[in-house]
Design a protein around this motif. Sequence first.
Motif: not given
Length: 135
Positions: A49-50, A129-132, A73, A98, A125-127
């Motif tokens: 995700w970015k 699995d950071s967003i369900n 979000e 995102w 940027s996040v992994e």
Amino acid sequence: MDGIKLTKLKQIKHPEGDIFHAMKKSDDEFNGFGEAYFSTIKKGCIKGWKRHTEMILNLIVPIGEIKFVIYDENTKEFFKIQLSQNNYQRLTIRPNLWVAFEGVNDTNMLLNIASIEHNPSESISVELDSINYEW
């Protein structure tokens, strides 16, 4: 979802090779020009995700098929679309949403006509699995 716009794009069939329109400065979604780049993604791979804090994305898929997922979000809403030559549209995404995307075919390429030049300090940027989200 607020902050997203889909624009049907013109494809011109030609015996020696087809033409795929992308963007004109007279388009409503044109917000200046920073850079344009192509990105490929392999089948089954997911990028994201970015979240950009300033850049407006204008995403087009001239080759293959790509599934895009956008997440707000604030509202907890997801927006999903698959773009390809068969669904040839420009996906415009405002800042602070995102974005992640997955390659559907063996060969997949997108074009981003970005409103500003790449600046690594204006995106987060996040992994995955950071967003369900169930891919």
